[in-house]
Design a protein around this motif. Structure first.
Motif, PDB file in Angstrom:
ATOM      1  N   GLU A  79       5.915  16.997 -13.206  1.00 13.15           N
ATOM      2  CA  GLU A  79       5.671  16.197 -14.405  1.00 13.15           C
ATOM      3  C   GLU A  79       5.343  14.734 -14.111  1.00 13.15           C
ATOM      4  N   HIS A  80       5.739  14.256 -12.917  1.00 10.10           N
ATOM      5  CA  HIS A  80       5.414  12.865 -12.539  1.00 10.10           C
ATOM      6  C   HIS A  80       4.325  12.808 -11.468  1.00 10.10           C
ATOM      7  N   ALA A  81       3.700  13.923 -11.200  1.00  5.78           N
ATOM      8  CA  ALA A  81       2.732  13.987 -10.097  1.00  5.78           C
ATOM      9  C   ALA A  81       1.613  12.980 -10.268  1.00  5.78           C
ATOM     10  N   SER A  82       1.103  12.846 -11.476  1.00  6.25           N
ATOM     11  CA  SER A  82      -0.030  11.943 -11.698  1.00  6.25           C
ATOM     12  C   SER A  82       0.342  10.480 -11.510  1.00  6.25           C
ATOM     13  N   ASP A  83       1.649  10.169 -11.606  1.00  9.98           N
ATOM     14  CA  ASP A  83       2.089   8.774 -11.421  1.00  9.98           C
ATOM     15  C   ASP A  83       2.087   8.363  -9.950  1.00  9.98           C
ATOM     16  N   GLN A  84       2.153   9.336  -9.037  1.00  4.63           N
ATOM     17  CA  GLN A  84       2.121   9.073  -7.594  1.00  4.63           C
ATOM     18  C   GLN A  84       3.115   7.978  -7.198  1.00  4.63           C
ATOM     19  N   LEU A  85       4.338   8.107  -7.650  1.00  6.07           N
ATOM     20  CA  LEU A  85       5.335   7.051  -7.458  1.00  6.07           C
ATOM     21  C   LEU A  85       5.631   6.785  -5.989  1.00  6.07           C
ATOM     22  N   LEU A  86       5.757   7.834  -5.186  1.00  5.92           N
ATOM     23  CA  LEU A  86       6.057   7.644  -3.767  1.00  5.92           C
ATOM     24  C   LEU A  86       4.875   7.004  -3.053  1.00  5.92           C
ATOM     25  N   TYR A  87       3.687   7.511  -3.329  1.00  2.84           N
ATOM     26  CA  TYR A  87       2.487   6.946  -2.696  1.00  2.84           C
ATOM     27  C   TYR A  87       2.317   5.472  -3.073  1.00  2.84           C
ATOM     28  N   LYS A  88       2.513   5.161  -4.332  1.00  2.93           N
ATOM     29  CA  LYS A  88       2.306   3.776  -4.781  1.00  2.93           C
ATOM     30  C   LYS A  88       3.333   2.828  -4.162  1.00  2.93           C
ATOM     31  N   TYR A  89       4.558   3.324  -3.957  1.00  4.69           N
ATOM     32  CA  TYR A  89       5.526   2.421  -3.326  1.00  4.69           C
ATOM     33  C   TYR A  89       5.212   2.226  -1.849  1.00  4.69           C
ATOM     34  N   ALA A  90       4.726   3.268  -1.218  1.00  4.01           N
ATOM     35  CA  ALA A  90       4.283   3.113   0.168  1.00  4.01           C
ATOM     36  C   ALA A  90       3.150   2.106   0.255  1.00  4.01           C
ATOM     37  N   ALA A  91       2.261   2.142  -0.745  1.00  2.88           N
ATOM     38  CA  ALA A  91       1.163   1.170  -0.781  1.00  2.88           C
ATOM     39  C   ALA A  91       1.696  -0.249  -0.945  1.00  2.88           C
ATOM     40  N   LYS A  92       2.735  -0.408  -1.772  1.00  6.37           N
ATOM     41  CA  LYS A  92       3.332  -1.742  -1.950  1.00  6.37           C
ATOM     42  C   LYS A  92       3.922  -2.258  -0.636  1.00  6.37           C
ATOM     43  N   MET A  93       4.357  -1.349   0.212  1.00  7.46           N
ATOM     44  CA  MET A  93       4.940  -1.734   1.492  1.00  7.46           C
ATOM     45  C   MET A  93       3.885  -1.867   2.593  1.00  7.46           C
ATOM     46  N   GLY A  94       2.620  -1.770   2.215  1.00  7.74           N
ATOM     47  CA  GLY A  94       1.537  -1.992   3.168  1.00  7.74           C
ATOM     48  C   GLY A  94       1.190  -0.807   4.029  1.00  7.74           C
ATOM     49  N   LEU A  95       1.626   0.396   3.626  1.00  7.35           N
ATOM     50  CA  LEU A  95       1.434   1.568   4.478  1.00  7.35           C
ATOM     51  C   LEU A  95       0.151   2.337   4.180  1.00  7.35           C
ATOM     52  N   THR A  96      -0.657   1.862   3.248  1.00  7.29           N
ATOM     53  CA  THR A  96      -1.916   2.552   2.952  1.00  7.29           C
ATOM     54  C   THR A  96      -3.128   1.646   3.177  1.00  7.29           C
ATOM     55  N   SER A  97      -2.906   0.500   3.770  1.00  2.92           N
ATOM     56  CA  SER A  97      -4.009  -0.449   3.989  1.00  2.92           C
ATOM     57  C   SER A  97      -3.892  -1.043   5.385  1.00  2.92           C
TER      58      SER A  97
ATOM     59  N   ALA B 187      -5.577 -23.962  11.500  1.00  2.68           N
ATOM     60  CA  ALA B 187      -4.209 -23.503  11.732  1.00  2.68           C
ATOM     61  C   ALA B 187      -3.939 -22.334  10.791  1.00  2.68           C
ATOM     62  N   LYS B 188      -3.588 -21.203  11.363  1.00  2.00           N
ATOM     63  CA  LYS B 188      -3.372 -20.000  10.561  1.00  2.00           C
ATOM     64  C   LYS B 188      -1.976 -20.044   9.942  1.00  2.00           C
ATOM     65  N   GLU B 189      -1.936 -20.038   8.637  1.00  9.44           N
ATOM     66  CA  GLU B 189      -0.666 -20.050   7.931  1.00  9.44           C
ATOM     67  C   GLU B 189      -0.246 -18.618   7.603  1.00  9.44           C
ATOM     68  N   PRO B 190       1.067 -18.343   7.576  1.00  9.31           N
ATOM     69  CA  PRO B 190       1.531 -17.008   7.180  1.00  9.31           C
ATOM     70  C   PRO B 190       1.040 -16.677   5.772  1.00  9.31           C
ATOM     71  N   SER B 191       0.653 -15.427   5.569  1.00  7.37           N
ATOM     72  CA  SER B 191       0.177 -15.020   4.242  1.00  7.37           C
ATOM     73  C   SER B 191       0.819 -13.691   3.859  1.00  7.37           C
ATOM     74  N   LEU B 192       1.258 -13.618   2.611  1.00  6.10           N
ATOM     75  CA  LEU B 192       1.928 -12.429   2.110  1.00  6.10           C
ATOM     76  C   LEU B 192       0.917 -11.417   1.572  1.00  6.10           C
ATOM     77  N   PHE B 193       1.129 -10.173   1.933  1.00  4.58           N
ATOM     78  CA  PHE B 193       0.384  -9.075   1.326  1.00  4.58           C
ATOM     79  C   PHE B 193       1.059  -8.674   0.013  1.00  4.58           C
ATOM     80  N   ASN B 194       2.397  -8.716   0.022  1.00  4.14           N
ATOM     81  CA  ASN B 194       3.162  -8.350  -1.172  1.00  4.14           C
ATOM     82  C   ASN B 194       4.595  -8.840  -1.010  1.00  4.14           C
ATOM     83  N   TYR B 195       5.288  -8.969  -2.126  1.00  2.51           N
ATOM     84  CA  TYR B 195       6.702  -9.332  -2.097  1.00  2.51           C
ATOM     85  C   TYR B 195       7.466  -8.291  -2.901  1.00  2.51           C
TER      86      TYR B 195
END
Length: 861
Positions: free
Chosen positions: A542-560, A731-739
């Protein structure tokens, strides 16, 4: 009769005067024409002729500075350019008499003696080869290219040497003629004698010099025949320059890597421009010459525009005067070039060296353990059935022979160490020759950066992502930090076949009872994380279309990609329908090989089925039908596959109604299509870091860094760009992908679970028992073992091994990832991380020791 008038008589004086007048008029006309010509030359067309004279009599020669340095975070030099001395030879087109060749050949023989004295080799070669086995002469124009390319090379060579295949078809005839031409042998009639008695080996070396000259004769520039010769050899050649016709010394540069193998795949190397199309379309317009060196890998490649001194903006010049033969007769004007810039990395040489030593020792230790295990009777007996079904010729055993150890600053995303085993000598790659060939041909792919260009299933190190996804989506999952889950043995939520139901790795599920997220991580309980993944997906999808696990992995930088400034970084893959099979792209564009394997299986099935009816299908129509079948399977439920497949087969392949109604056709087709249909069974495998999930080590170190304090950084390996004058240009400054703000309340529980991995009851505790530090007080970590299928068989010895950890425990500063492909088990990858962190803590604790400082004024004399 006509009348004739009387002829008038003119006096001699008048005739003389007329002659002088005519002569004077002619002189005036001539001088007038000359005056007009001079005016036209100097005034009207003076500027045009001046430009023409300048074009033919002078030349502007580009002058290039030195390539910039690459240094570590503490300015330790990792790559630099040094002055080198090259021996050059030039013969202009009109210097082609027998006397000229005699002088040139004597000069070449003399410099060969000098080069031999200092152990120097020619950098040029001759395609003529005397085969010692057959005794015949051959022409060798290289290998690994097509016959047409070899034929083109031979035609060009014969043309430049005036050796037609009609007259000199035999390579030996070519050799004899060239020796006679260049006075290495007597002429056929004996009128011209050889300048010296020369061995066949030396004759070929002399011919190699002439060959290089002939192949570049119309470029009007000297050719380099020996590179980087010693200074003592230079002084001898210069002292005898008057007797060495055509010889000169060129001052150039050579790339040097003072640290040898250290950080080789990060630094990269330079070499000749290898892509002619790129040169003409891109590099030439920037100012590069075809013989310039460019970065070919690593930072040398990615930071080429900063490092190079070849671009127009940094070039200087000499304006020179040349004679009709193209030789320089005078230097007129000089503009100094600008050197390339220095690239400063975030790597620390000391950390890098310790990390490389640690991962090398770990890989070798695992390899020894595997070899001992492989020969033990108990392992052979336990795996006898698998061994019997394995095609060992096609699929030999894969044991540990490579490894990666990464260290990242969790406060900035700066990579402090990027170590891999084995390494290679950068200086050998630049020098070329046999050593470089060994590096290139090594089966372990030494030139590959394992951190950015390899992907593997992460196994249990992914479980922190699954845990955070479930906790941050508690409104959907109902999962909280207080929720307890017990290992129920077989996980049957998505299958009714207990034989196919997945289980935990332990044979004692009773030890995994009433687990919270902390115990679930400490025990690395698969059943626990199957449950979390099913909460996220829904028991009935019932939550398959939401892709909750995949989207959280993406937030953690694991799909890019991580953004690291290195070439060829692969994007990590986390399992979902689009990555398993994407209906919007062709089979060749799919993320994994699974769709191609399925398509080939369906094709074989349909071909065999058609053959049973005496039907042969057109390949194009067959491929079209297969694509439609696969797309249909994704767009509809499995209950409708058989019904929907029939009209496709009838329309595209002209199958009869009788044919499409057969169970023999549809049952196997259903099984194949089910392989590319995402469902709960695949989702729970993603929950434990398996399925089609494939991560790069550099993506994992970013993910691990995010677990420290919620910062998902763009991984950085460049600190700054510094001009030759010391000015910081960039000078390269640290940059966030996500928080991960939503994860912050749950990170302490994740940390507690990772601490439990190395405490008395954890999965990695025995590997830290004799460590000088108490692991549970100083680090928090996670092991990961991902199964590897080779030849359809899974052997535990071939599993991938991961260990990740944060240190120090109370306030993490560094993230450490150890990855050993085919490393047996995740716990076996702890050694490298343990050794590195032990050194790191020693260094950190040194800084905290109380220093005894001298009292006031005690330093003054």
């Amino acid at each position: 009769m006509k009348r004739r008038g009387k002829k008038k008589t003119v006096s001699p004086e008048k005739r003389s005067a007329r002659r002088f007048a005519a002569f004077g008029l002619a002189v005036l006309i001539s001088f007038g024409y000359m005056a007009y010509g001079a005016y036209n030359l100097q005034i009207i067309k003076g500027e045009e002729y001046a430009e023409s004279a300048n074009a033919s009599g002078t030349k502007t020669i580009p002058v290039k500075g030195m390539r910039g340095m690459i240094v570590d975070a503490n300015s330790v030099i990792l790559a630099k350019s040094e002055i080198s001395y090259d021996l050059q030879f030039q013969r202009v087109s009109d210097e082609n008499s027998s006397a000229d060749y005699a002088e040139f050949t004597l000069a070449i023989l003399e410099v060969l003696k000098i080069l031999d004295q200092f152990g120097c080799q020619l950098s040029v070669s001759c395609p003529l080869v005397h085969n010692p086995e057959t005794g015949l002469w051959e022409l060798d124009f290289g290998s690994g290219v097509s016959e047409s390319v070899l034929a083109t090379r031979e035609r060009q060579w014969r043309s430049n040497h005036y050796l037609t295949s009609a007259s000199y078809a035999d390579p030996e005839d070519c050799y004899v003629l060239l020796c006679q031409r260049y006075r290495l042998a007597d002429s056929p009639d004996g009128s011209l004698r050889a300048v010296a008695v020369v061995s066949e080996e030396d004759s070929l070396r002399v011919l190699a010099v002439y060959n290089e000259m002939q192949m570049n004769l119309f470029n009007s520039v000297p050719v380099t025949i020996a590179k980087d010769i010693p200074y003592d050899a230079v002084t001898i050649i210069e002292a005898n320059s008057l007797a060495l016709r055509g010889m000169s010394i060129s001052v150039g540069e050579k790339r040097v890597y003072p640290q040898g193998n250290l950080a080789c795949t990060v630094i990269g190397y330079t070499g000749a421009i290898q892509n002619a199309a790129r040169f003409y379309s891109e590099l030439q317009g920037q100012g590069y010459a075809l013989n310039d060196k460019i970065g070919l890998d690593g930072v040398e490649w990615s930071m080429e525009s900063w490092l190079t001194a070849c671009i127009k903006e940094r070039q200087g010049s000499w304006v020179v005067e040349r004679d009709s033969n193209g030789k320089i007769t005078r230097y007129l004007n000089y503009t100094a070039p600008q050197d390339g810039n220095t690239v400063k990395l975030t790597l620390d040489v000391n950390m890098q060296r310790v990390a490389e030593t640690a991962i090398a020792a770990n890989v070798n230790a695992v390899r020894t353990l595997q070899e001992d295990t492989l020969s033990s009777g108990s392992w052979l007996e336990a795996n006898s059935a698998k061994s019997a079904n394995r095609d060992w010729v096609r699929y030999p055993i894969q044991l540990a022979d490579t490894g990666v150890l990464l260290v990242m600053d969790v406060e900035t995303g700066n990579l402090l160490a990027s170590a891999q085993y084995p390494t290679y000598d950068l200086n050998a790659m630049v020098a070329g020759g046999a050593s470089a060939r060994e590096i290139v041909l090594d089966e372990r792919n030494l030139l590959m950066n394992y951190a950015t260009q390899t992907r593997a299933e992460p196994g249990s190190i992914f479980k922190m992502c699954t845990g955070l996804a479930a906790l941050t989506n508690s409104a959907v999952t109902g999962f909280t930090v207080d929720t307890r889950i017990s290992d129920g043995g077989k996980f049957t939520v998505y299958t009714t076949n207990e034989n196919e139901a997945p289980t935990c790795w332990t044979n004692y599920p009773q030890n995994h009872r009433d687990q919270t997220i902390v115990q679930g991580l400490s025990n690395s309980c698969n059943f626990f994380f199957y449950s979390l993944a099913s909460f996220l997906y829904g028991q009935n999808g019932e939550h398959a279309s939401d892709q909750l696990l995949y989207k959280y992995a993406a937030k953690m930088g694991l799909t890019s990609k991580t953004g690291i400034e290195l070439p060829g970084e692969l994007r990590s893959i986390v399992g979902n329908q689009q990555n398993l099979y994407d209906t919007t792209v062709s089979l060749s564009e799919q993320v994994t090989d699974t769709p191609i394997i399925v398509a080939n299986s369906i094709k074989t099935h349909l071909i065999n089925y058609g053959a049973s009816y005496g039907i042969q299908y057109d390949t194009a129509r067959l491929d079209r039908a297969i694509k439609q079948l696969m797309d249909m399977a994704i767009e509809t439920g499995s209950d409708y596959w058989v019904t929907n497949a029939r009209p496709i087969l009838m329309s595209e392949l002209n199958m009869s109604r009788t044919m499409v109604m057969q169970r023999a056709l549809m049952s196997d087709l259903w099984i194949y299509l089910n392989t590319i249909k995402w469902g709960g069974s695949q989702e729970i495998q993603v929950g434990i870091g398996q399925s089609i999930t494939l991560l790069t080590p550099v993506a994992v170190v970013r993910y691990l860094g995010a677990l420290a304090k919620g910062n998902v950084w763009n991984v950085n390996i460049i600190d700054s760009i510094i001009s030759p004058d010391g000015e910081i240009l960039s000078a390269k400054e640290p940059s966030l992908f996500n928080y991960l703000e939503d994860a912050l309340p749950y990170l302490p529980y994740i940390h507690a679970g990772m601490e439990g991995v190395v405490d008395d009851g954890g999965t990695a505790v025995r590997y830290f028992r004799n460590w000088k530090y108490t692991a549970s007080e100083w680090i928090m970590g996670k092991t990961g073992t991902s199964q590897v299928t080779i030849g359809g068989i899974k052997l535990d010895l071939e599993n991938n091994a991961w260990f990740i950890c944060l240190a120090p425990q109370n306030d993490p500063k560094i993230a450490v990832v150890s990855f050993i492909p085919n490393g047996y088990a995740g716990a076996h990858a702890t050694q490298a991380a343990r050794d590195f962190i032990g050194w790191y803590l020693d260094e950190m604790n040194k800084g905290e020791e109380n220093l005894v400082l001298p009292g006031g004024n005690q330093l003054t004399p």
